[in-house]
Design an enzyme around this catalytic site. Structure first.
Site, PDB file in Angstrom:
ATOM      1  N   TYR A 147      -6.941  -9.037   1.786  1.00 21.55           N
ATOM      2  CA  TYR A 147      -5.628  -9.124   1.133  1.00 21.55           C
ATOM      3  C   TYR A 147      -4.813  -7.859   1.422  1.00 21.55           C
ATOM      4  CZ  TYR A 147      -2.255  -9.862  -2.686  1.00 21.55           C
ATOM      5  OH  TYR A 147      -1.113 -10.038  -3.433  1.00 21.55           O
ATOM      6  N   ASP A 148      -5.424  -6.688   1.140  1.00 24.46           N
ATOM      7  CA  ASP A 148      -4.680  -5.424   1.246  1.00 24.46           C
ATOM      8  C   ASP A 148      -4.229  -5.170   2.688  1.00 24.46           C
ATOM      9  OD1 ASP A 148      -5.832  -5.454  -1.248  1.00 24.46           O
ATOM     10  OD2 ASP A 148      -6.751  -3.469  -1.119  1.00 24.46           O
ATOM     11  N   GLU A 149      -5.167  -5.324   3.621  1.00 26.95           N
ATOM     12  CA  GLU A 149      -4.821  -5.043   5.024  1.00 26.95           C
ATOM     13  C   GLU A 149      -3.965  -6.165   5.612  1.00 26.95           C
ATOM     14  OE1 GLU A 149      -5.033  -2.200   6.026  1.00 26.95           O
ATOM     15  OE2 GLU A 149      -6.993  -1.261   5.828  1.00 26.95           O
ATOM     16  N   GLY A 150      -4.198  -7.400   5.139  1.00 24.88           N
ATOM     17  CA  GLY A 150      -3.347  -8.514   5.574  1.00 24.88           C
ATOM     18  C   GLY A 150      -1.895  -8.255   5.206  1.00 24.88           C
ATOM     19  N   GLY A 209     -12.071   0.372 -19.863  1.00 25.61           N
ATOM     20  CA  GLY A 209     -10.800  -0.017 -20.489  1.00 25.61           C
ATOM     21  C   GLY A 209      -9.738   1.070 -20.410  1.00 25.61           C
ATOM     22  N   ARG A 213      -2.661  -0.355 -16.042  1.00 30.43           N
ATOM     23  CA  ARG A 213      -1.869  -1.265 -15.217  1.00 30.43           C
ATOM     24  C   ARG A 213      -0.446  -1.278 -15.791  1.00 30.43           C
ATOM     25  NH1 ARG A 213      -5.689  -0.910 -12.610  1.00 30.43           N
ATOM     26  NH2 ARG A 213      -6.961  -2.488 -11.572  1.00 30.43           N
ATOM     27  N   ASP A 275     -12.005  -1.609  -7.270  1.00 31.28           N
ATOM     28  CA  ASP A 275     -10.964  -1.854  -8.259  1.00 31.28           C
ATOM     29  C   ASP A 275     -10.181  -0.558  -8.482  1.00 31.28           C
ATOM     30  OD1 ASP A 275      -9.838  -3.804 -10.054  1.00 31.28           O
ATOM     31  OD2 ASP A 275     -10.517  -2.508 -11.683  1.00 31.28           O
TER      32      ASP A 275
HETATM   33  N1  NAD Z   1       1.567 -12.308  -9.174  1.00 29.33           N
HETATM   34  C1  NAD Z   1       1.474 -11.017  -8.903  1.00 29.33           C
HETATM   35  O1  NAD Z   1       1.257 -10.193  -9.804  1.00 29.33           O
HETATM   36  C2  NAD Z   1       1.663 -10.524  -7.490  1.00 29.33           C
HETATM   37  C3  NAD Z   1       1.535  -9.142  -7.245  1.00 29.33           C
HETATM   38  C4  NAD Z   1       1.701  -8.679  -5.956  1.00 29.33           C
HETATM   39  C5  NAD Z   1       2.034  -9.547  -4.935  1.00 29.33           C
HETATM   40  N2  NAD Z   1       2.159 -10.869  -5.191  1.00 29.33           N
HETATM   41  C6  NAD Z   1       2.494 -11.769  -4.071  1.00 29.33           C
HETATM   42  O2  NAD Z   1       3.417 -12.757  -4.456  1.00 29.33           O
HETATM   43  C7  NAD Z   1       3.124 -13.975  -3.793  1.00 29.33           C
HETATM   44  C8  NAD Z   1       2.972 -15.100  -4.796  1.00 29.33           C
HETATM   45  O3  NAD Z   1       1.911 -14.782  -5.683  1.00 29.33           O
HETATM   46  P1  NAD Z   1       1.547 -15.701  -6.940  1.00 29.33           P
HETATM   47  O4  NAD Z   1       1.094 -14.811  -8.022  1.00 29.33           O
HETATM   48  O5  NAD Z   1       2.653 -16.643  -7.209  1.00 29.33           O
HETATM   49  O6  NAD Z   1       0.255 -16.450  -6.376  1.00 29.33           O
HETATM   50  P2  NAD Z   1      -0.107 -18.000  -6.365  1.00 29.33           P
HETATM   51  O7  NAD Z   1      -1.504 -18.125  -5.890  1.00 29.33           O
HETATM   52  O8  NAD Z   1       0.234 -18.619  -7.671  1.00 29.33           O
HETATM   53  O9  NAD Z   1       0.905 -18.579  -5.297  1.00 29.33           O
HETATM   54  C9  NAD Z   1       0.662 -18.540  -3.920  1.00 29.33           C
HETATM   55  C10 NAD Z   1       1.122 -19.861  -3.352  1.00 29.33           C
HETATM   56  O10 NAD Z   1       0.947 -19.835  -1.926  1.00 29.33           O
HETATM   57  C11 NAD Z   1       0.350 -21.055  -1.537  1.00 29.33           C
HETATM   58  N3  NAD Z   1      -0.370 -20.816  -0.283  1.00 29.33           N
HETATM   59  C12 NAD Z   1      -1.485 -20.072  -0.086  1.00 29.33           C
HETATM   60  N4  NAD Z   1      -1.846 -20.081   1.203  1.00 29.33           N
HETATM   61  C13 NAD Z   1      -0.927 -20.841   1.848  1.00 29.33           C
HETATM   62  C14 NAD Z   1      -0.757 -21.233   3.183  1.00 29.33           C
HETATM   63  N5  NAD Z   1      -1.608 -20.826   4.146  1.00 29.33           N
HETATM   64  N6  NAD Z   1       0.294 -22.025   3.505  1.00 29.33           N
HETATM   65  C15 NAD Z   1       1.160 -22.455   2.544  1.00 29.33           C
HETATM   66  N7  NAD Z   1       1.050 -22.114   1.255  1.00 29.33           N
HETATM   67  C16 NAD Z   1       0.011 -21.305   0.904  1.00 29.33           C
HETATM   68  C17 NAD Z   1      -0.549 -21.441  -2.686  1.00 29.33           C
HETATM   69  O11 NAD Z   1      -0.913 -22.807  -2.682  1.00 29.33           O
HETATM   70  C18 NAD Z   1       0.316 -21.045  -3.873  1.00 29.33           C
HETATM   71  O12 NAD Z   1       1.178 -22.075  -4.267  1.00 29.33           O
HETATM   72  C19 NAD Z   1       1.864 -13.744  -2.958  1.00 29.33           C
HETATM   73  O13 NAD Z   1       2.254 -13.469  -1.617  1.00 29.33           O
HETATM   74  C20 NAD Z   1       1.261 -12.514  -3.583  1.00 29.33           C
HETATM   75  O14 NAD Z   1       0.534 -11.772  -2.649  1.00 29.33           O
HETATM   76  C21 NAD Z   1       1.964 -11.389  -6.455  1.00 29.33           C
END
Ligand code: NAD
Length: 338
Positions: A147-150, A209, A213, A275
């Site tokens: 995830y992080d490096e992606g 704890g 965050r 973590d």
């Molecule tokens: N929620 C957070 O606190 C948070 C924090 C940092 C970054 N983000 C980023 O925000 C974005 C949305 O996060 P979220 O919390 O809504 O997560 P989520 O898992 O609810 O939503 C991700 C969505 O992407 C879809 N998805 C996954 N792989 C896919 C693919 N290969 N092709 C098409 N759709 C795909 C999933 O089905 C899902 O609907 C993500 O990119 C996440 O990395 C979220």
């Protein structure tokens, strides 16, 4: 003929994506939601599914997409450790190939493109709080690295397309966000605590704890997304979006117990590998360039989140999966309906 702005939202059936789609529809845009439903849920789109300016395409962003649009919000990616560690290779592919495909599309149709990056690009930060200028401290081979490096590689691609092809980009580094439509079983701290408290189970804190965050309510974050997308072209980011107000995990657990009137006990378990101990955004850049800062207090946001989970749990929520479908299952469905 489309007179409205056509906005593509990848990951639009997810937690953040569905709120973004609703907001864009409310503003008069034509919204095209692309999702492979790996972690997304159809019910998240209930409020807009039949709207005349809403379209849903089941598609995996790892494959190219050819459509017309003016703006792209690239959110597709599982966001919680349980989900992204379930199929780590697919997680990296989604971040990297997904970014390449969306950047390629943006280049072809001259769209503006927004990347949902993450505070995870800072890894286990050695400076606190984290400004955008901090390059991070990320383990490249750990279990969170997919995830992080992606996400780090996706940022690189965005900036290279910007420099090389003059693409209009917007990169947001999102910090912990919470609110209605979070996944109930994804192990993220707010949803876990609320579900545990509502079902009278022990509330599990990993570590002692004292790790902190910052929690941003979803409506505040979506406001930041839209403002960043609408900002002048020379504002490209990366830009931290999150709530700088810091809480310890223990304080969060206590607030949840109080607001749910729960009799749950708080128990402690060992901290998982990699973590991060502390995460807090510096949001000066967003404040100065977008005039943005979170407005919703933690308790007010928790109340709305608790109300959502109360409804979800009382409905029995039979479709919910702790672990998403396998990638092959998702792919088969995506191809079957394409
Ligand atoms: N929620 C957070 O606190 C948070 C924090 C940092 C970054 N983000 C980023 O925000 C974005 C949305 O996060 P979220 O919390 O809504 O997560 P989520 O898992 O609810 O939503 C991700 C969505 O992407 C879809 N998805 C996954 N792989 C896919 C693919 N290969 N092709 C098409 N759709 C795909 C999933 O089905 C899902 O609907 C993500 O990119 C996440 O990395 C979220």
């Amino acid at each position: 003929m489309h007179l409205e702005k056509r906005v593509l939202v990848t990951g639009g059936a997810g937690f953040l994506g569905s709120h973004l789609c609703e907001r864009l529809i409310a503003e008069g845009a034509h919204v095209i939601c692309v999702d492979n439903f790996f972690t997304g849920e159809h019910r998240n789109l209930d409020a807009i599914r039949t709207h005349p300016r809403f379209e849903l395409i089941r598609h995996d962003v790892c494959f190219p997409l050819y459509i017309e649009c003016d703006e792209i919000y690239n959110l597709a990616c599982p966001a919680s450790p349980i989900h992204y560690q379930h199929d780590p290779v697919q997680t990296t592919k989604t971040s990297v190939s997904g970014a390449i495909n969306m950047l390629g599309l943006a280049k072809r149709v001259k769209a503006k493109v927004f990347q949902a990056s993450t505070s995870e690009v800072y890894g286990d930060p050695q400076i606190h709080p984290q400004p955008e200028s901090y390059w991070g401290n990320v383990n490249p081979i750990g279990i969170r690295s997919c995830y992080d490096e992606g996400k780090r590689c996706a940022e690189t691609l965005f900036f290279d397309y910007h420099r090389q092809h003059r693409l209009r980009i917007k990169v947001a580094r999102i910090f912990n966000t919470y609110g209605p439509r979070m996944h109930p079983n994804d192990g993220r701290v707010v949803s876990s605590f609320v579900v545990q408290a509502l079902s009278g189970k022990d509330i599990t804190i990993f570590g002692d704890g004292t790790q902190t965050r910052s929690f941003c309510y979803v409506d505040d974050l979506i406001e930041g997304f839209v403002r960043l997308m609408e900002s002048p072209d020379d504002i490209v980011g990366p830009m931290n979006l999150g709530n700088p107000h810091e809480f310890t995990i223990a304080a969060l657990a206590e607030a949840v117990v109080e607001l749910t009137n729960s009799s749950s006990r708080i128990i402690y378990r060992p901290l998982p590998q990699d973590d991060p101990r502390q995460r807090q955004p510096v949001i000066t850049l967003a404040q100065e360039t977008l005039g943005w800062q979170p407005a919703i207090q933690l308790r007010a946001g928790l109340e709305k989140t608790i109300a959502y989970f109360e409804k979800l749990l009382s409905a029995g929520n039979p479709r919910e999966r702790a672990v998403p479908k396998s990638h092959h299952e998702v792919l088969a469905q995506t191809r079957g309906r394409a």
